[in-house]
Design an enzyme around this catalytic site. Structure first.
Site, PDB file in Angstrom:
ATOM      1  N   ASP A   1       0.847  -1.180   0.000  1.00  0.00           N
ATOM      2  CA  ASP A   1       0.000   0.000   0.000  1.00  0.00           C
ATOM      3  C   ASP A   1       0.892   1.242   0.000  1.00  0.00           C
ATOM      4  OD1 ASP A   1      -2.493   1.377   0.167  1.00  0.00           O
ATOM      5  OD2 ASP A   1      -2.176   1.668   2.304  1.00  0.00           O
TER       6      ASP A   1
ATOM      7  N   ASP B   1      -0.245   5.068   1.023  1.00  0.00           N
ATOM      8  CA  ASP B   1      -0.468   5.980   2.150  1.00  0.00           C
ATOM      9  C   ASP B   1      -0.476   5.213   3.472  1.00  0.00           C
ATOM     10  OD1 ASP B   1      -0.943   8.655   0.872  1.00  0.00           O
ATOM     11  OD2 ASP B   1      -2.452   7.490  -0.183  1.00  0.00           O
TER      12      ASP B   1
ATOM     13  N   ASP C   1      -1.295  -0.930   5.962  1.00  0.00           N
ATOM     14  CA  ASP C   1      -1.453  -0.324   7.284  1.00  0.00           C
ATOM     15  C   ASP C   1      -2.867  -0.454   7.824  1.00  0.00           C
ATOM     16  OD1 ASP C   1      -2.362   1.642   5.298  1.00  0.00           O
ATOM     17  OD2 ASP C   1      -2.586   2.983   7.027  1.00  0.00           O
TER      18      ASP C   1
END
Length: 270
Positions: free
Chosen positions: A13, A15, A209
């Protein structure tokens, strides 16, 4: 004790893993450099459909991270690929920005308000009441409803922003029709990413995250998963989920040595 299986490919990922807003997370550049130096195939994934890969590459470079355009996979690209597979050279009414419209144009789609095959909803910073009304009426008229991702909100320097999932809920409330979401946590996003780099689930790791998007979509696609604690999900939240990541680390910096440790022992670099 059985040694860990080697890893040919990495999905990560963006961000919360590589960057916060416009700032690189410590270790992100080193992680990507380790992937390149060891010959590992990889893709940087994002549910954000606003930007083209060229835009995102420029954003990452400004933060000190260099990623080739071809190594960036967005929900807009996955949506365009899905629609091309389902109905080649179809038509769509699009509520979104350049990342989405460009991806659809590149697979041969026509943008139209006249009896489109699909209404396609993505992120935009300027949601128009007129465009949303048009989308509602087209869905009522029989257009199939697609959304790039289910995220209901996103961050900004000023605070929370409504995202695709929020506007999709508005359209669904007005029409009684639910969209088909392409981006994470739909494992379709993972499978399209795997296909893009000719990767196999058994030898690929997903780094994210968020437990509710990154980890679950990786798990459902058959990948090993790593949760980094530098973004949305905190350590004390991990055990509240009915599924668990393969590994939990503080940040992407902790994965730099793993790139070398988990590389295949023999054979050509993938």
């Amino acid at each position: 004790m059985t040694p860990p299986r080697p890893v040919d490919c990495w999905l990560t990922d963006m961000d919360g893993v590589l960057v916060h807003e416009e700032n690189a997370i410590p270790g992100a550049a080193e992680f990507l450099r380790a992937l390149v130096d060891s010959g590992r195939r990889f893709l940087v994934l994002t549910n954000n459909s606003i930007y083209t890969p060229r835009d995102l590459r420029a954003r990452l470079r400004a933060s000190g991270i260099d990623v080739p355009e071809k190594a960036i996979w967005t929900s807009a690209l996955a949506t365009a690929q899905f629609l091309d597979d389902q109905r080649p050279h179809g038509s769509a009414f699009v509520v979104g920005e350049a990342g989405l419209t460009t991806a659809l144009y590149e697979v041969g789609y026509t943008m139209t308000e006249r009896d489109p095959d699909y209404v396609v909803l993505g992120e935009t910073r300027t949601y128009s009441f007129e465009a949303i009304t048009k989308a509602i009426r087209l869905v009522e008229g029989g257009a199939r409803f697609i959304a790039t991702n289910p995220d209901v909100s996103g961050p900004s320097q000023q605070g929370t922003l409504p995202a695709t999932g929020s506007v999709a809920a508005l359209i669904s409330a007005a029409t009684g029709r639910q969209p088909y979401y392409i981006g994470k946590p739909n494992p379709l996003m993972m499978r399209s990413a795997l296909n893009r780099i000719d990767a196999h689930s058994e030898s690929t790791v997903m780094v994210g995250d968020r437990m509710d998007t990154d980890v679950i979509s990786g798990l459902e696609a058959g990948l090993r998963t790593v949760l980094v604690l530098s973004g949305s999900t905190s350590r004390d939240q991990v055990d509240t989920f009915p599924y668990q990541p393969t590994r939990v680390v503080d940040s992407i910096a902790d994965l730099v040595p793993l790139v070398g440790e988990l590389r295949p022992l023999a054979g050509p670099a993938a």
